[in-house]
Design a protein around this motif. Structure first.
Motif, PDB file in Angstrom:
ATOM      1  N   LYS A 122       0.812  -1.220   0.000  1.00 46.67           N
ATOM      2  CA  LYS A 122       0.000   0.000   0.000  1.00 46.67           C
ATOM      3  C   LYS A 122       0.845   1.269   0.000  1.00 46.67           C
ATOM      4  N   GLU A 123       1.939   1.265   0.761  1.00 46.77           N
ATOM      5  CA  GLU A 123       2.785   2.447   0.854  1.00 46.77           C
ATOM      6  C   GLU A 123       4.242   2.023   0.958  1.00 46.77           C
ATOM      7  N   HIS A 124       5.138   2.926   0.625  1.00 52.33           N
ATOM      8  CA  HIS A 124       6.562   2.630   0.648  1.00 52.33           C
ATOM      9  C   HIS A 124       6.955   2.164   2.052  1.00 52.33           C
ATOM     10  N   CYS A 125       7.551   0.963   2.127  1.00 51.99           N
ATOM     11  CA  CYS A 125       7.920   0.416   3.437  1.00 51.99           C
ATOM     12  C   CYS A 125       8.859  -0.774   3.265  1.00 51.99           C
ATOM     13  N   LEU A 126       9.372  -1.261   4.385  1.00 56.05           N
ATOM     14  CA  LEU A 126      10.170  -2.474   4.407  1.00 56.05           C
ATOM     15  C   LEU A 126       9.219  -3.661   4.347  1.00 56.05           C
ATOM     16  N   VAL A 127       9.432  -4.539   3.376  1.00 58.54           N
ATOM     17  CA  VAL A 127       8.609  -5.737   3.208  1.00 58.54           C
ATOM     18  C   VAL A 127       9.480  -6.948   3.484  1.00 58.54           C
ATOM     19  N   LYS A 128       8.985  -7.833   4.341  1.00 57.31           N
ATOM     20  CA  LYS A 128       9.704  -9.070   4.639  1.00 57.31           C
ATOM     21  C   LYS A 128       8.747 -10.247   4.455  1.00 57.31           C
ATOM     22  N   ILE A 129       9.129 -11.179   3.590  1.00 56.13           N
ATOM     23  CA  ILE A 129       8.341 -12.389   3.365  1.00 56.13           C
ATOM     24  C   ILE A 129       9.209 -13.577   3.745  1.00 56.13           C
ATOM     25  N   SER A 130       8.730 -14.358   4.706  1.00 51.95           N
ATOM     26  CA  SER A 130       9.471 -15.502   5.221  1.00 51.95           C
ATOM     27  C   SER A 130       8.633 -16.770   5.092  1.00 51.95           C
ATOM     28  N   VAL A 131       9.316 -17.892   4.959  1.00 51.45           N
ATOM     29  CA  VAL A 131       8.654 -19.195   4.886  1.00 51.45           C
ATOM     30  C   VAL A 131       9.136 -20.034   6.069  1.00 51.45           C
ATOM     31  N   TYR A 132       8.163 -20.636   6.762  1.00 47.37           N
ATOM     32  CA  TYR A 132       8.441 -21.459   7.945  1.00 47.37           C
ATOM     33  C   TYR A 132       7.869 -22.856   7.758  1.00 47.37           C
ATOM     34  N   ASP A 133       8.478 -23.845   8.423  1.00 45.56           N
ATOM     35  CA  ASP A 133       7.896 -25.186   8.413  1.00 45.56           C
ATOM     36  C   ASP A 133       6.875 -25.290   9.548  1.00 45.56           C
ATOM     37  N   VAL A 134       6.239 -26.461   9.694  1.00 47.90           N
ATOM     38  CA  VAL A 134       5.175 -26.612  10.704  1.00 47.90           C
ATOM     39  C   VAL A 134       5.698 -26.513  12.129  1.00 47.90           C
ATOM     40  N   ASP A 135       7.008 -26.677  12.323  1.00 55.68           N
ATOM     41  CA  ASP A 135       7.596 -26.543  13.655  1.00 55.68           C
ATOM     42  C   ASP A 135       8.040 -25.120  13.960  1.00 55.68           C
ATOM     43  N   GLY A 136       7.781 -24.201  13.010  1.00 48.75           N
ATOM     44  CA  GLY A 136       8.128 -22.808  13.214  1.00 48.75           C
ATOM     45  C   GLY A 136       9.558 -22.452  12.864  1.00 48.75           C
ATOM     46  N   ARG A 137      10.283 -23.392  12.255  1.00 47.23           N
ATOM     47  CA  ARG A 137      11.663 -23.116  11.847  1.00 47.23           C
ATOM     48  C   ARG A 137      11.661 -22.299  10.557  1.00 47.23           C
ATOM     49  N   ILE A 185      13.958 -16.673   3.607  1.00 44.74           N
ATOM     50  CA  ILE A 185      13.480 -15.290   3.536  1.00 44.74           C
ATOM     51  C   ILE A 185      13.449 -14.947   2.053  1.00 44.74           C
ATOM     52  N   LEU A 186      12.249 -14.790   1.508  1.00 45.31           N
ATOM     53  CA  LEU A 186      12.081 -14.545   0.078  1.00 45.31           C
ATOM     54  C   LEU A 186      12.261 -13.080  -0.285  1.00 45.31           C
ATOM     55  N   VAL A 187      11.825 -12.181   0.596  1.00 41.45           N
ATOM     56  CA  VAL A 187      11.923 -10.735   0.367  1.00 41.45           C
ATOM     57  C   VAL A 187      12.300 -10.084   1.689  1.00 41.45           C
ATOM     58  N   ASN A 188      13.203  -9.115   1.621  1.00 47.27           N
ATOM     59  CA  ASN A 188      13.564  -8.330   2.802  1.00 47.27           C
ATOM     60  C   ASN A 188      14.146  -7.010   2.305  1.00 47.27           C
ATOM     61  N   GLU A 189      13.260  -6.133   1.825  1.00 50.65           N
ATOM     62  CA  GLU A 189      13.726  -4.886   1.214  1.00 50.65           C
ATOM     63  C   GLU A 189      12.648  -3.812   1.237  1.00 50.65           C
ATOM     64  N   GLN A 190      13.076  -2.585   1.044  1.00 48.09           N
ATOM     65  CA  GLN A 190      12.155  -1.459   0.905  1.00 48.09           C
ATOM     66  C   GLN A 190      11.454  -1.581  -0.445  1.00 48.09           C
ATOM     67  N   MET A 191      10.129  -1.407  -0.448  1.00 39.41           N
ATOM     68  CA  MET A 191       9.369  -1.525  -1.689  1.00 39.41           C
ATOM     69  C   MET A 191       8.389  -0.377  -1.808  1.00 39.41           C
ATOM     70  N   LYS A 192       8.167   0.058  -3.038  1.00 38.22           N
ATOM     71  CA  LYS A 192       7.199   1.105  -3.337  1.00 38.22           C
ATOM     72  C   LYS A 192       5.812   0.483  -3.461  1.00 38.22           C
ATOM     73  N   ILE A 245       4.089 -12.499   5.699  1.00 34.85           N
ATOM     74  CA  ILE A 245       4.517 -11.188   5.220  1.00 34.85           C
ATOM     75  C   ILE A 245       4.403 -10.193   6.371  1.00 34.85           C
ATOM     76  N   GLN A 246       5.392  -9.317   6.466  1.00 38.30           N
ATOM     77  CA  GLN A 246       5.382  -8.243   7.459  1.00 38.30           C
ATOM     78  C   GLN A 246       5.746  -6.946   6.760  1.00 38.30           C
ATOM     79  N   MET A 247       4.919  -5.927   6.964  1.00 31.38           N
ATOM     80  CA  MET A 247       5.209  -4.590   6.454  1.00 31.38           C
ATOM     81  C   MET A 247       4.508  -3.583   7.351  1.00 31.38           C
ATOM     82  N   ASN A 248       5.288  -2.645   7.862  1.00 30.10           N
ATOM     83  CA  ASN A 248       4.787  -1.674   8.837  1.00 30.10           C
ATOM     84  C   ASN A 248       4.068  -2.406   9.963  1.00 30.10           C
ATOM     85  N   GLU A 249       2.836  -2.075  10.245  1.00 35.14           N
ATOM     86  CA  GLU A 249       2.070  -2.711  11.308  1.00 35.14           C
ATOM     87  C   GLU A 249       1.262  -3.905  10.803  1.00 35.14           C
TER      88      GLU A 249
END
Length: 136
Positions: free
Chosen positions: A73-88, A92-99, A121-125
């Protein structure tokens, strides 16, 4: 309100054959229309960039590669991570500032065992998680 334009629409499997049927009725024009066997392919949102969103990966389940699309939605740090069922943490597929915009990233499961994974996915709040199934 123009009483001639009042219409009721009902959509479901009216005839029980597994397809979507649409019934449209106009009380003031004494008119009923029935459209049978429509194939539902999706609803397009013209305001896809109006909110942050992690879409379901496609295909799911997948055997080697799957596409993960998301909206920013807005310029921010985007982080996309993949975890297994045990939470490991698996990747990390994406970890960068994106428009603002629509994006997609590929997950290659060639070196992963079959099973259930979670894409976060995590970005801002904003944070969202989707379940991913890898079947070889």
């Amino acid at each position: 309100m123009d009483r001639d334009n009042v219409v009721s629409i009902f959509a479901c499997d009216i005839d029980g054959d597994g397809d979507l049927d649409v019934l449209s009725a106009s009380y003031y024009k004494d008119q009923i229309s029935w459209f049978e066997n429509l194939l539902y392919v999706g609803i397009e949102d013209n305001n896809l960039n109006s909110s942050d969103r992690l879409n379901q990966n496609y295909p799911n389940p997948f055997s080697v590669n799957t596409n993960i699309s998301f909206n920013v939605k807005e310029h921010c740090l985007v982080k996309i991570s993949v975890y297994d069922v045990d939470g490991r943490l698996i990747s990390i597929l994406v970890n960068e500032q994106m428009k603002p915009g629509k994006y997609s990233v590929n997950l290659n499961g060639q070196n992963l065992p079959s099973g259930t994974y979670f894409c976060n996915i995590q970005m801002n709040e904003f944070a969202q998680t989707r379940k991913i199934l890898l079947k070889k």
